[in-house]
Design a protein around this motif. Structure first.
Motif, PDB file in Angstrom:
ATOM      1  N   TYR A   8       1.084  -0.986   0.393  1.00 57.03           N
ATOM      2  CA  TYR A   8      -0.304  -0.249  -0.122  1.00 57.03           C
ATOM      3  C   TYR A   8       1.166   1.055   0.234  1.00 57.03           C
ATOM      4  CZ  TYR A   8      -4.204  -3.052   0.999  1.00 57.03           C
ATOM      5  OH  TYR A   8      -4.808  -4.027   0.829  1.00 57.03           O
ATOM      6  N   PHE A   9       1.956   1.209  -0.227  1.00 57.03           N
ATOM      7  CA  PHE A   9       3.333   2.510  -0.101  1.00 57.03           C
ATOM      8  C   PHE A   9       2.162   3.153  -1.505  1.00 57.03           C
ATOM      9  CE2 PHE A   9       6.566   4.451  -1.954  1.00 57.03           C
ATOM     10  CZ  PHE A   9       7.285   5.117  -0.286  1.00 57.03           C
ATOM     11  N   ALA A  10       2.338   3.090  -2.134  1.00 59.18           N
ATOM     12  CA  ALA A  10       2.065   3.420  -3.560  1.00 59.18           C
ATOM     13  C   ALA A  10       0.690   3.686  -3.351  1.00 59.18           C
ATOM     14  CB  ALA A  10       2.365   2.942  -4.842  1.00 59.18           C
ATOM     15  N   LEU A  11       0.072   3.799  -3.107  1.00 56.23           N
ATOM     16  CA  LEU A  11      -1.511   4.704  -2.391  1.00 56.23           C
ATOM     17  C   LEU A  11      -1.143   4.670  -1.914  1.00 56.23           C
ATOM     18  CD1 LEU A  11      -4.731   4.058  -2.700  1.00 56.23           C
ATOM     19  CD2 LEU A  11      -4.603   2.666  -0.743  1.00 56.23           C
ATOM     20  N   PHE A  12      -0.489   5.831  -0.771  1.00 62.17           N
ATOM     21  CA  PHE A  12      -0.334   6.739   0.519  1.00 62.17           C
ATOM     22  C   PHE A  12       0.376   7.611  -0.029  1.00 62.17           C
ATOM     23  CE2 PHE A  12      -1.511   2.980   3.309  1.00 62.17           C
ATOM     24  CZ  PHE A  12      -2.681   3.682   4.061  1.00 62.17           C
ATOM     25  N   VAL A  13       1.720   6.651  -0.932  1.00 62.41           N
ATOM     26  CA  VAL A  13       2.423   8.330  -0.958  1.00 62.41           C
ATOM     27  C   VAL A  13       1.837   8.476  -2.660  1.00 62.41           C
ATOM     28  CG1 VAL A  13       4.755   8.558  -2.313  1.00 62.41           C
ATOM     29  CG2 VAL A  13       4.251   6.798  -0.154  1.00 62.41           C
ATOM     30  N   LEU A  14       0.725   8.426  -3.210  1.00 65.79           N
ATOM     31  CA  LEU A  14       0.059   9.075  -4.599  1.00 65.79           C
ATOM     32  C   LEU A  14       0.030  10.092  -3.985  1.00 65.79           C
ATOM     33  CD1 LEU A  14      -0.619   8.724  -7.652  1.00 65.79           C
ATOM     34  CD2 LEU A  14      -2.466   8.097  -6.770  1.00 65.79           C
ATOM     35  N   PRO A  15      -1.867  10.289  -3.670  1.00 63.18           N
ATOM     36  CA  PRO A  15      -2.149  11.590  -3.479  1.00 63.18           C
ATOM     37  C   PRO A  15      -0.857  13.089  -2.849  1.00 63.18           C
ATOM     38  CG  PRO A  15      -3.162  10.609  -1.528  1.00 63.18           C
ATOM     39  CD  PRO A  15      -1.808   9.949  -2.414  1.00 63.18           C
ATOM     40  N   THR A  16      -0.294  12.905  -2.162  1.00 64.89           N
ATOM     41  CA  THR A  16       1.013  13.663  -1.380  1.00 64.89           C
ATOM     42  C   THR A  16       2.169  14.001  -2.982  1.00 64.89           C
ATOM     43  OG1 THR A  16       0.963  12.719   0.392  1.00 64.89           O
ATOM     44  CG2 THR A  16       3.490  14.077  -0.297  1.00 64.89           C
ATOM     45  N   LEU A  17       2.704  13.070  -3.745  1.00 63.45           N
ATOM     46  CA  LEU A  17       3.097  13.346  -4.881  1.00 63.45           C
ATOM     47  C   LEU A  17       2.715  14.172  -5.751  1.00 63.45           C
ATOM     48  CD1 LEU A  17       5.801  12.665  -6.612  1.00 63.45           C
ATOM     49  CD2 LEU A  17       4.490  10.527  -7.340  1.00 63.45           C
ATOM     50  N   ILE A  18       1.066  13.978  -6.053  1.00 62.28           N
ATOM     51  CA  ILE A  18      -0.085  14.531  -7.164  1.00 62.28           C
ATOM     52  C   ILE A  18       0.122  16.050  -6.730  1.00 62.28           C
ATOM     53  CG2 ILE A  18      -2.276  14.899  -8.049  1.00 62.28           C
ATOM     54  CD1 ILE A  18      -2.237  11.813  -7.846  1.00 62.28           C
ATOM     55  N   ALA A  19      -0.561  15.941  -6.090  1.00 59.31           N
ATOM     56  CA  ALA A  19       0.409  17.873  -4.881  1.00 59.31           C
ATOM     57  C   ALA A  19       1.069  18.043  -5.220  1.00 59.31           C
ATOM     58  CB  ALA A  19      -0.476  17.305  -3.399  1.00 59.31           C
ATOM     59  N   PHE A  20       2.336  17.385  -4.573  1.00 55.81           N
ATOM     60  CA  PHE A  20       4.206  18.326  -5.049  1.00 55.81           C
ATOM     61  C   PHE A  20       3.734  18.565  -6.111  1.00 55.81           C
ATOM     62  CE2 PHE A  20       8.196  17.461  -5.842  1.00 55.81           C
ATOM     63  CZ  PHE A  20       8.693  19.005  -4.537  1.00 55.81           C
ATOM     64  N   THR A  21       3.271  17.681  -7.101  1.00 59.63           N
ATOM     65  CA  THR A  21       3.969  17.704  -8.779  1.00 59.63           C
ATOM     66  C   THR A  21       3.049  19.333  -9.278  1.00 59.63           C
ATOM     67  OG1 THR A  21       3.683  15.956  -8.904  1.00 59.63           O
ATOM     68  CG2 THR A  21       3.236  16.586 -10.961  1.00 59.63           C
ATOM     69  N   LEU A  22       1.802  18.728  -8.727  1.00 56.30           N
ATOM     70  CA  LEU A  22       0.325  20.323  -9.324  1.00 56.30           C
ATOM     71  C   LEU A  22       0.922  21.486  -8.749  1.00 56.30           C
ATOM     72  CD1 LEU A  22      -2.532  18.230  -9.783  1.00 56.30           C
ATOM     73  CD2 LEU A  22      -1.602  18.537 -11.600  1.00 56.30           C
ATOM     74  N   PHE A  23       1.149  21.510  -7.356  1.00 60.72           N
ATOM     75  CA  PHE A  23       1.238  23.046  -7.054  1.00 60.72           C
ATOM     76  C   PHE A  23       3.280  23.454  -6.896  1.00 60.72           C
ATOM     77  CE2 PHE A  23      -2.570  21.395  -5.455  1.00 60.72           C
ATOM     78  CZ  PHE A  23      -3.446  22.122  -5.509  1.00 60.72           C
ATOM     79  N   PHE A  24       4.021  22.437  -7.578  1.00 62.20           N
ATOM     80  CA  PHE A  24       5.119  22.388  -6.961  1.00 62.20           C
ATOM     81  C   PHE A  24       5.845  22.639  -8.326  1.00 62.20           C
ATOM     82  CE2 PHE A  24       9.611  22.303  -6.004  1.00 62.20           C
ATOM     83  CZ  PHE A  24      10.061  23.466  -5.051  1.00 62.20           C
ATOM     84  N   ILE A  25       6.169  21.845  -8.045  1.00 59.03           N
ATOM     85  CA  ILE A  25       6.922  21.051  -9.987  1.00 59.03           C
ATOM     86  C   ILE A  25       5.963  21.915 -10.991  1.00 59.03           C
ATOM     87  CG2 ILE A  25       7.511  19.338 -11.253  1.00 59.03           C
ATOM     88  CD1 ILE A  25       8.979  19.106  -8.638  1.00 59.03           C
ATOM     89  N   VAL A  26       5.101  22.181 -11.285  1.00 58.85           N
ATOM     90  CA  VAL A  26       4.461  22.599 -12.151  1.00 58.85           C
ATOM     91  C   VAL A  26       4.545  23.718 -12.978  1.00 58.85           C
ATOM     92  CG1 VAL A  26       2.403  22.403 -13.990  1.00 58.85           C
ATOM     93  CG2 VAL A  26       2.503  20.152 -12.668  1.00 58.85           C
TER      94      VAL A  26
END
Length: 280
Positions: A8-26
């Protein structure tokens, strides 16, 4: 249990990763791209190459802000860390009322930058009124006003970190040094300072980055006056982007340069101070 975590590691990391990508990386990538464009909005951008960077480096206000920021950072980093370490050392000597003093010294860090700026503007102008001048009458008043304000705000925070580092030193080392005949100054320079290098690394990093990125306090205390001679880099970028029509791209280019400078200096500091760290 470990297999369940991995499942379940990917499942828990995914929301944070998406938020980090959308609001910082992009936004970060878009900011770099826009620094090479002339634009008023992100949907109305025209490629101009390095023209914005040429304008940024040929802009007198930007170079003055860079020099002012460097001088301010050097003075503030030294004074903040020296005073905060001295306070931390004194408050770990078993004095009465230590916890009260720690709380008092830490409290200024809880006050917002804008509020601090206006408070210190009133205080400094109140003193300078006796000489019929204000803080914006001379750049040196603004410079030392910024140094005093930043010291007052950050010393308590850095002191707490240094206290944690000093308290983490094994008492056996101090006792062994005393048995071997070391005096307090020898113990300080040979034992305490080397053993608190992890705290020094953290405090230097925080003070360097905070001093370079200072904006709220600069805006409230002097607003760059007189004649932008006390404007720091962050404030100069703000005024370029929002106060000069058609210079949005130049402001974005200045922001990219600002990021590179801060990142380079911070990473260099981390590299050299970490080499001085010793294991407990």
């Amino acid at each position: 249990m470990q297999k369940t975590y991995k499942k379940y590691f990917a499942l828990f990391v995914l929301p944070t990763l998406i938020a980090f990508t959308l609001f910082f990386i992009v936004p970060f990538i878009m900011g770099i791209v826009l620094s090479f464009c002339k634009f008023t909005t992100v949907t109305n951008a025209h490629w101009v190459g390095i023209a914005n960077y040429v304008k940024a480096f040929s802009n007198k206000d930007f170079m003055n802000a860079l020099l002012f920021t460097v001088k301010f950072t050097v003075v503030s980093v030294i004074t903040i860390n020296v005073i905060s370490f001295a306070l931390a050392y004194g408050l770990t000597r078993g004095l009465k009322g230590t916890n009260i003093f720690r709380t008092i010294f830490f409290m200024p860090n809880l006050i917002g930058g804008i509020v601090l700026g206006y408070i210190w503007q009133l205080l400094i102008n109140g003193v300078l009124a006796h000489f019929n001048v204000t803080i914006t009458a001379d750049p040196k008043y603004g410079f030392w006003g910024m140094v005093i304000l930043t010291n007052w705000q950050l010393i308590g925070y850095m002191m707490i970190i240094y206290i944690a580092g000093i308290q983490n030193i094994p008492t056996e080392l101090i006792e062994a040094a005393e048995i071997d005949g070391a005096n307090k100054f020898q113990t300080l320079y040979k034992i305490i300072i080397p053993m608190t290098m992890p705290s020094v690394t953290i405090c230097l990093f925080l003070t360097l980055t905070n001093c370079f990125k200072l904006f709220d306090q600069n805006l409230a205390l002097t607003a760059g006056g007189p004649a932008k001679k006390t404007a720091m880099l962050a404030y100069d970028i703000y005024t370029t982007f929002y106060n000069r029509n058609g210079w949005e791209g130049v402001g974005q280019a200045k922001a990219v340069i600002f990021f590179i400078i801060v990142a380079a200096i911070s990473l260099t500091q981390l590299y050299f101070t970490r080499r001085k760290e010793v294991e407990n």
